[in-house]
Write a protein that holds these residues in place. Structure first.
Motif, PDB file in Angstrom:
ATOM      1  N   ARG A 212       0.833  -1.207   0.000  1.00 29.21           N
ATOM      2  CA  ARG A 212       0.000   0.000   0.000  1.00 29.21           C
ATOM      3  C   ARG A 212       0.865   1.254   0.000  1.00 29.21           C
ATOM      4  NH1 ARG A 212      -2.412  -2.891   4.335  1.00 29.21           N
ATOM      5  NH2 ARG A 212      -4.233  -4.090   3.685  1.00 29.21           N
ATOM      6  N   ALA A 213       1.950   1.223   0.763  1.00 26.97           N
ATOM      7  CA  ALA A 213       2.841   2.389   0.815  1.00 26.97           C
ATOM      8  C   ALA A 213       3.431   2.688  -0.557  1.00 26.97           C
ATOM      9  CB  ALA A 213       3.955   2.151   1.832  1.00 26.97           C
ATOM     10  N   ALA A 214       3.812   1.645  -1.290  1.00 23.62           N
ATOM     11  CA  ALA A 214       4.363   1.848  -2.633  1.00 23.62           C
ATOM     12  C   ALA A 214       3.332   2.471  -3.564  1.00 23.62           C
ATOM     13  CB  ALA A 214       4.850   0.512  -3.200  1.00 23.62           C
ATOM     14  N   VAL A 215       2.086   2.015  -3.464  1.00 25.77           N
ATOM     15  CA  VAL A 215       1.016   2.581  -4.304  1.00 25.77           C
ATOM     16  C   VAL A 215       0.777   4.040  -3.950  1.00 25.77           C
ATOM     17  CG1 VAL A 215      -1.443   2.454  -4.853  1.00 25.77           C
ATOM     18  CG2 VAL A 215      -0.087   0.358  -4.706  1.00 25.77           C
ATOM     19  N   VAL A 216       0.700   4.346  -2.660  1.00 26.62           N
ATOM     20  CA  VAL A 216       0.442   5.722  -2.219  1.00 26.62           C
ATOM     21  C   VAL A 216       1.557   6.657  -2.672  1.00 26.62           C
ATOM     22  CG1 VAL A 216       0.296   7.206  -0.177  1.00 26.62           C
ATOM     23  CG2 VAL A 216      -1.018   5.079  -0.264  1.00 26.62           C
ATOM     24  N   LEU A 217       2.808   6.256  -2.422  1.00 21.75           N
ATOM     25  CA  LEU A 217       3.921   7.121  -2.796  1.00 21.75           C
ATOM     26  C   LEU A 217       4.044   7.252  -4.316  1.00 21.75           C
ATOM     27  CD1 LEU A 217       6.671   6.105  -0.213  1.00 21.75           C
ATOM     28  CD2 LEU A 217       5.242   8.139  -0.233  1.00 21.75           C
ATOM     29  N   GLY A 218       3.762   6.178  -5.042  1.00 22.06           N
ATOM     30  CA  GLY A 218       3.783   6.265  -6.500  1.00 22.06           C
ATOM     31  C   GLY A 218       2.748   7.243  -7.016  1.00 22.06           C
ATOM     32  N   ALA A 219       1.542   7.217  -6.423  1.00 24.24           N
ATOM     33  CA  ALA A 219       0.492   8.147  -6.835  1.00 24.24           C
ATOM     34  C   ALA A 219       0.867   9.586  -6.491  1.00 24.24           C
ATOM     35  CB  ALA A 219      -0.829   7.766  -6.156  1.00 24.24           C
ATOM     36  N   VAL A 220       1.453   9.770  -5.310  1.00 21.17           N
ATOM     37  CA  VAL A 220       1.882  11.122  -4.911  1.00 21.17           C
ATOM     38  C   VAL A 220       2.957  11.639  -5.864  1.00 21.17           C
ATOM     39  CG1 VAL A 220       3.091  12.424  -3.112  1.00 21.17           C
ATOM     40  CG2 VAL A 220       1.238  10.849  -2.490  1.00 21.17           C
ATOM     41  N   TRP A 221       3.909  10.772  -6.214  1.00 23.38           N
ATOM     42  CA  TRP A 221       4.974  11.185  -7.138  1.00 23.38           C
ATOM     43  C   TRP A 221       4.398  11.581  -8.495  1.00 23.38           C
ATOM     44  CZ3 TRP A 221       9.969  12.222  -6.322  1.00 23.38           C
ATOM     45  CH2 TRP A 221      10.802  12.381  -7.432  1.00 23.38           C
ATOM     46  N   ALA A 222       3.470  10.771  -8.999  1.00 23.60           N
ATOM     47  CA  ALA A 222       2.872  11.066 -10.302  1.00 23.60           C
ATOM     48  C   ALA A 222       2.110  12.384 -10.283  1.00 23.60           C
ATOM     49  CB  ALA A 222       1.948   9.916 -10.720  1.00 23.60           C
ATOM     50  N   ALA A 223       1.399  12.641  -9.187  1.00 25.96           N
ATOM     51  CA  ALA A 223       0.560  13.846  -9.125  1.00 25.96           C
ATOM     52  C   ALA A 223       1.363  15.100  -8.815  1.00 25.96           C
ATOM     53  CB  ALA A 223      -0.537  13.657  -8.073  1.00 25.96           C
ATOM     54  N   VAL A 224       2.345  14.999  -7.930  1.00 32.44           N
ATOM     55  CA  VAL A 224       3.052  16.193  -7.443  1.00 32.44           C
ATOM     56  C   VAL A 224       4.299  16.505  -8.259  1.00 32.44           C
ATOM     57  CG1 VAL A 224       4.217  17.194  -5.431  1.00 32.44           C
ATOM     58  CG2 VAL A 224       2.147  15.823  -5.125  1.00 32.44           C
TER      59      VAL A 224
END
Length: 272
Positions: A212-224
């Motif tokens: 879950r942490a990998a998914v969350v951080l990946g989404a944050v990286w893509a968006a920010v």
């Protein structure tokens, strides 16, 4: 160097089933037995005297297995090649690592073709987030059929997770190094963010699970980071050389959290 062996009390209590042993004693003894042949011999002798019924059961199982193994067909070559993987790795990591390395090569190709990316390098943009897929696969209950078995072993938890994470970085860092050299991106520019982001995934994984942490951080990286950089065609502020001390601080902070919460990676009721 003098080696400390398990006490006779611990060995005999374990031979009788270990029901009265404290959890930390049980874990420490099993971890020690894994690496100490002398204490394993002492345990075998204790089992023979303290629990003869277990010795008889093991002998019956061994005899039955010997006859079955003699009659079994040899494993296919493909499976034998897989068996040579390190014992702390899992075959499911191989396709994920291949995919991640492939994404790195695609980013390198895009950098060379140089479509309208402006000053931003696709290799630099993707490098910090690329290990997340491999790290998620390294400790994901849904992707590893033997997860419950491996995560309940004495040397599991943070020890095994760090070794699997190291295997991911061992594959990806040389690929990123080559990509950085070819595109003119310095090692520090992509290595520090990559290590910091990977450690951040492990630190957050201690609370919500590594996958879950990998998914969350990946989404944050893509968006920010990723989307604004592609939109403006400029290197984001977070990836500029003057921000490297901030990445080093994030790396140190994440490592401190992982060490402080190392027991969270061995909890079976909420698999990481």
């Amino acid at each position: 160097m003098r080696v400390e062996h398990a006490s006779a009390r611990l060995v005999h209590d374990y031979a009788r089933g270990g029901t009265g042993m404290a959890a930390d004693e049980l874990w420490a003894l099993e971890a020690h037995l894994e690496a100490c042949g002398i204490c394993r011999e002492r345990l075998a002798a204790a089992v023979a005297t303290e629990a003869p019924e277990i010795t008889a059961l093991l002998g019956a199982v061994r005899s039955d297995l010997d006859s079955r193994l003699d009659a079994a067909a040899p494993a296919p070559k493909r499976l034998r090649r897989r068996a040579r993987l390190p014992r702390w790795a899992t075959p499911v990591m191989v396709p994920w690592l291949a995919m991640t390395a492939g994404l790195t090569l695609i980013a390198l190709l895009l950098d060379f073709l140089n479509p309208d990316f402006g000053e931003v390098s696709p290799v630099l943009l993707l490098a910090p987030a690329l290990p997340l897929a491999g790290v998620a696969a390294a400790w994901s209950p849904g992707l590893d059929p033997a997860h419950e078995l491996t995560s309940s072993a004495p040397r599991a938890g943070l020890y095994l997770l760090l070794r699997r994470t190291a295997s991911v970085l061992t594959v990806l860092v040389p690929v990123l190094f080559a990509g950085g050299r070819l595109t003119g991106v310095t090692v520090a520019e992509w290595l520090l963010p990559t290590l910091a982001f990977t450690v951040a995934a492990l630190a957050l994984g201690g609370a919500i699970g590594v996958g879950r942490a990998a998914v969350v951080l990946g989404a944050v990286w893509a968006a920010v980071i990723l989307a604004p950089a592609l939109a403006t065609q400029r290197t984001p502020l977070a990836l500029r050389p003057d921000q490297l001390p901030a990445w080093a601080l994030l790396l140190a902070l994440g490592a401190g959290i992982v060490i402080a919460r190392r027991g969270a990676y061995s909890v079976l009721r909420n698999p990481r």
